[in-house]
Design an enzyme around this catalytic site. Structure first.
Site, PDB file in Angstrom:
ATOM      1  N   HIS A 191      82.202 106.986  52.094  1.00 52.00           N
ATOM      2  CA  HIS A 191      81.028 106.508  52.788  1.00 52.00           C
ATOM      3  C   HIS A 191      81.387 106.573  54.129  1.00 52.00           C
ATOM      4  O   HIS A 191      82.236 107.074  54.744  1.00 52.00           O
ATOM      5  CB  HIS A 191      80.806 105.197  52.451  1.00 52.00           C
ATOM      6  N   HIS A 219      84.733 105.470  56.018  1.00 46.32           N
ATOM      7  CA  HIS A 219      85.725 106.518  55.913  1.00 46.32           C
ATOM      8  C   HIS A 219      85.637 107.817  56.848  1.00 46.32           C
ATOM      9  O   HIS A 219      86.593 108.133  57.470  1.00 46.32           O
ATOM     10  CB  HIS A 219      85.793 107.116  54.063  1.00 46.32           C
ATOM     11  N   CYS A 248      92.367  87.651  45.674  1.00 44.94           N
ATOM     12  CA  CYS A 248      91.206  88.387  45.676  1.00 44.94           C
ATOM     13  C   CYS A 248      91.427  89.770  44.920  1.00 44.94           C
ATOM     14  O   CYS A 248      92.359  90.657  45.356  1.00 44.94           O
ATOM     15  CB  CYS A 248      90.750  88.855  46.976  1.00 44.94           C
ATOM     16  N   CYS A 260      90.567  92.923  47.222  1.00 46.15           N
ATOM     17  CA  CYS A 260      91.540  93.132  48.462  1.00 46.15           C
ATOM     18  C   CYS A 260      92.902  93.383  47.617  1.00 46.15           C
ATOM     19  O   CYS A 260      93.753  93.950  48.389  1.00 46.15           O
ATOM     20  CB  CYS A 260      91.876  91.875  49.091  1.00 46.15           C
ATOM     21  N   CYS A 300      86.656  84.773  49.024  1.00 46.67           N
ATOM     22  CA  CYS A 300      87.278  86.035  49.800  1.00 46.67           C
ATOM     23  C   CYS A 300      86.788  86.150  51.158  1.00 46.67           C
ATOM     24  O   CYS A 300      85.514  86.188  51.311  1.00 46.67           O
ATOM     25  CB  CYS A 300      87.367  87.313  49.110  1.00 46.67           C
ATOM     26  N   HIS A 325      85.598  90.099  51.076  1.00 47.56           N
ATOM     27  CA  HIS A 325      84.350  90.539  49.768  1.00 47.56           C
ATOM     28  C   HIS A 325      83.492  89.511  49.652  1.00 47.56           C
ATOM     29  O   HIS A 325      82.285  89.691  48.842  1.00 47.56           O
ATOM     30  CB  HIS A 325      85.002  90.818  48.862  1.00 47.56           C
ATOM     31  N   LYS A 348      76.036  93.838  58.198  1.00 48.05           N
ATOM     32  CA  LYS A 348      76.794  94.484  57.425  1.00 48.05           C
ATOM     33  C   LYS A 348      76.021  95.678  56.436  1.00 48.05           C
ATOM     34  O   LYS A 348      74.868  95.292  55.968  1.00 48.05           O
ATOM     35  CB  LYS A 348      77.630  93.528  56.283  1.00 48.05           C
ATOM     36  N   LYS A 401      73.445  98.520  50.405  1.00 54.98           N
ATOM     37  CA  LYS A 401      72.392  99.289  49.547  1.00 54.98           C
ATOM     38  C   LYS A 401      71.003  98.413  49.398  1.00 54.98           C
ATOM     39  O   LYS A 401      70.038  98.689  49.814  1.00 54.98           O
ATOM     40  CB  LYS A 401      72.850  99.868  48.310  1.00 54.98           C
TER      41      LYS A 401
HETATM   42  N1  MSP Z   1      93.408 101.493  51.013  1.00 54.77           N
HETATM   43  C1  MSP Z   1      93.116 100.692  51.921  1.00 54.77           C
HETATM   44  C2  MSP Z   1      93.986 101.303  53.285  1.00 54.77           C
HETATM   45  C3  MSP Z   1      95.534 101.508  52.975  1.00 54.77           C
HETATM   46  S1  MSP Z   1      96.202 102.089  54.295  1.00 54.77           S
HETATM   47  C4  MSP Z   1      97.898 102.012  54.036  1.00 54.77           C
HETATM   48  C5  MSP Z   1      91.684 100.493  52.388  1.00 54.77           C
HETATM   49  N2  MSP Z   1      91.091 101.719  52.128  1.00 54.77           N
HETATM   50  S2  MSP Z   1      89.544 101.389  52.055  1.00 54.77           S
HETATM   51  O1  MSP Z   1      88.738 102.859  51.728  1.00 54.77           O
HETATM   52  O2  MSP Z   1      88.851 100.435  51.907  1.00 54.77           O
HETATM   53  O3  MSP Z   1      89.198 101.600  53.598  1.00 54.77           O
HETATM   54  C6  MSP Z   1      89.681 102.622  54.658  1.00 54.77           C
HETATM   55  C7  MSP Z   1      89.104 102.230  56.001  1.00 54.77           C
HETATM   56  O4  MSP Z   1      87.649 102.422  56.037  1.00 54.77           O
HETATM   57  C8  MSP Z   1      89.504 100.903  56.505  1.00 54.77           C
HETATM   58  O5  MSP Z   1      90.173 101.318  57.773  1.00 54.77           O
HETATM   59  C9  MSP Z   1      88.092 100.180  56.645  1.00 54.77           C
HETATM   60  O6  MSP Z   1      88.327  99.432  57.772  1.00 54.77           O
HETATM   61  C10 MSP Z   1      87.276 101.351  56.985  1.00 54.77           C
HETATM   62  N3  MSP Z   1      85.804 101.035  56.836  1.00 54.77           N
HETATM   63  C11 MSP Z   1      85.090 100.590  55.640  1.00 54.77           C
HETATM   64  N4  MSP Z   1      83.943 100.444  55.774  1.00 54.77           N
HETATM   65  C12 MSP Z   1      83.619 100.492  57.352  1.00 54.77           C
HETATM   66  C13 MSP Z   1      82.646 100.290  58.029  1.00 54.77           C
HETATM   67  N5  MSP Z   1      81.388  99.912  57.514  1.00 54.77           N
HETATM   68  N6  MSP Z   1      82.716 100.599  59.355  1.00 54.77           N
HETATM   69  C14 MSP Z   1      83.960 100.975  59.817  1.00 54.77           C
HETATM   70  N7  MSP Z   1      84.929 101.223  59.114  1.00 54.77           N
HETATM   71  C15 MSP Z   1      85.221 100.689  57.826  1.00 54.77           C
HETATM   72  O7  MSP Z   1      91.505  99.552  53.246  1.00 54.77           O
END
Ligand code: MSP
Length: 502
Positions: A17, A20, A125, A128, A143, A146, A296, A299
């Protein structure tokens, strides 16, 4: 010099998404910029595949966790080319090489006397995959991230003696004020340490989907330690037959979102110290992208910005540009499709795109495609003076939004310059040929400089433009505005950012 930048590794149980895409694009801008400067760059991204949520999701589908991970890791791998991301390796924590290295490092932590067996009981959680300490827990036993109900968990675990690293971490923070950036997140991490550190659970007894604890094979490592170690283990096997660890470690930047601050700024450096490994140079913490209403993204609220919709409608460069431009990197901010379209029209089509088209069109029309070899306008030279150095110093501090703003001010300046010099008027009067030559040469120089600096943000469009300018050179040295321009030939170019509906 070496420059090693990492994204967090992404949980395979979610769809790729915008969050990422955001972190990954920011890292790509830094990596591409450093390559332009001739630095020895390594850029890592990948997937975080172990742990309870993945095991549970696989279970629900009636398949093995590895099968689910294989399927979903492909979606993240496929995301990278769609975002035009230039990662040097894609790590998966289910890679056997990663697993073997996790075992080696954590065995060393064990042998150094930093682990013990104990009973863990706490509020957990499952999303997490983390226990929460009392002061984090929201009312209703929820949490803080979440907002789902926490579960009471009790089990025999191996523990990591985080508490013994209180002093060394305080010292690290005292000596390295830029260990965590920006400053407010440095303060947040320091405050967390100052509260007093408790030991943390390092293993899980009930779970099978993880890296086996070598000194107690009935346990697997807690997923966060396995995941954090990706930054280190990847260097050992990213290039077959070569170990890149000495070349790139310690990492220059771990770029992360603010929700995973504690793991990267407290647990991770402590774990490295416990294994006698150097800590990274910087952890850069970015903010959250919110829905256009400032809430935040969700959907159900209908305020989600889908990166693939942006790419399909306006292209990858437009998405990259927008994400680095609209929300100051490091802060939170709302994003939405209307705002993407507005910036596309106003800035990409009408400013940069228009500057590119009119510069090429005028050189083709008035000088038959030949860039006049002549001195550039000192007025414009002064406007660009120090720009590449300024951009470099901002990107050294992981400030892609500010760097982009500095570049954009010159995009606007060049467009004003066209209006001021009115080449179409100069062209009517044979006596003004030297002024017209100077104007066209200065514009060609400006567009080249801007495009080299914009290349890390919008690799495809800037490459097309530099190509049409007859200067497919991307090195940072080509970003400086020259005192004079050599002869050259330009070729016609389709609009870089066509107006929508055309
Ligand atoms: N798997 C762990 C990270 C492990 S690193 C050793 C994780 N994964 S995640 O897929 O949930 O998130 C990855 C990144 O995407 C995080 O840095 C998180 O902050 C970022 N984001 C997820 N949603 C976001 C937004 N809405 N806005 C900006 N970044 C956000 O956490």
């Amino acid at each position: 010099m070496s420059f090693y930048v990492t994204t967090p590794i992404y949980y395979v149980n979610a769809q790729p998404h915008l969050g990422h895409a955001y972190t990954t694009i920011a890292c790509d801008v830094l990596a591409r910029h450093m390559r332009q400067r001739g630095e020895d760059v390594f850029f890592l991204t990948g997937t975080d595949e172990h742990g309870e949520p993945v095991a549970d999701a696989a279970h629900a589908l009636g398949i093995e966790p590895k099968e689910l991970a294989d399927r979903n890791a492909e979606r993240f791998k496929a995301l990278m080319p769609r975002l035009d991301v230039s990662n040097d390796f894609f790590i998966r924590t289910s890679d056997p090489e990663h697993e073997a290295r996790v075992q080696q490092v954590l065995q060393r932590v064990h042998d150094n006397g930093h682990v013990y067996k104990g009973l863990y009981e706490g509020w957990y959680c499952p999303r997490c995959a983390d226990f929460k300490v009392e002061n984090e827990i929201l009312e209703g036993n929820l949490c803080p991230i979440h907002e789902i109900e926490l579960v009471r968990e009790k089990e025999e675990n191996w523990f990591f003696r985080l508490s013994t690293f209180q002093g060394p971490l305080e010292q690290l923070y005292a000596e390295r004020p830029d260990f965590v950036m920006p400053r407010r997140h440095f303060n947040e991490a320091s405050a967390f340490i100052a509260q007093g550190l408790q030991d943390v659970s390092l293993s899980r007894a009930r779970l099978k989907w993880g890296v086996t604890v070598p000194w107690d094979p009935s346990h697997v490592f807690y997923v966060w330690f396995d995941a954090l170690l990706n930054y280190y283990t990847a260097l050992g096997y990213a290039r077959p037959g070569e170990d890149l660890t000495d070349r790139y470690w310690p990492a220059t930047y771990h770029v992360i979102g603010k929700d995973i601050l504690k793991f990267h700024t407290v647990f991770w450096p402590a774990m490295l110290m416990a294994a006698d490994i150097q800590v990274p140079d910087h952890v850069f913490v970015h903010g959250f992208l919110l829905g256009s209403d400032g809430r935040k993204m969700s959907k159900s609220l209908g305020n989600v910005l889908d990166p693939f919709e942006v790419i399909d409608e306006l292209g990858t460069d437009a998405l990259r540009f927008y994400l680095m431009r609209d929300v100051a990197f490091g802060s939170d901010g709302g994003v939405g499709m209307d705002a993407v379209r507005a910036r596309y029209e106003a800035e990409l089509a009408n400013e940069y795109g228009n500057l590119a088209s009119r510069t090429l069109a005028m050189i083709l029309r008035y000088r038959d495609g030949n860039v006049p070899a002549t001195a550039t306008d000192s007025e414009l030279t002064a406007e660009f003076d120090g720009l590449p150095e300024h951009v470099a110093s901002l990107l050294d501090r992981a400030e892609p939004t500010q760097a982009l703003e500095a570049i954009w001010q010159r995009v606007r300046r060049c467009n004003r310059y066209v209006e001021e010099r009115a080449p179409w008027v100069l062209a009517r009067d044979g006596g003004s040929a030297p002024q017209l030559d100077q104007t066209l040469a200065s514009l060609a120089a400006g567009v080249r400089s801007l495009s080299v600096l914009l290349h890390p943000y919008m690799p495809a469009s800037t490459a097309r433009l530099l190509d049409a300018l007859g200067e497919p050179e991307f090195a940072y040295s080509h970003a400086s505005f020259p005192a004079s321009v050599n002869e050259g030939r330009v070729s016609p170019l389709e609009p870089l950012f066509p107006k929508r509906g055309q």
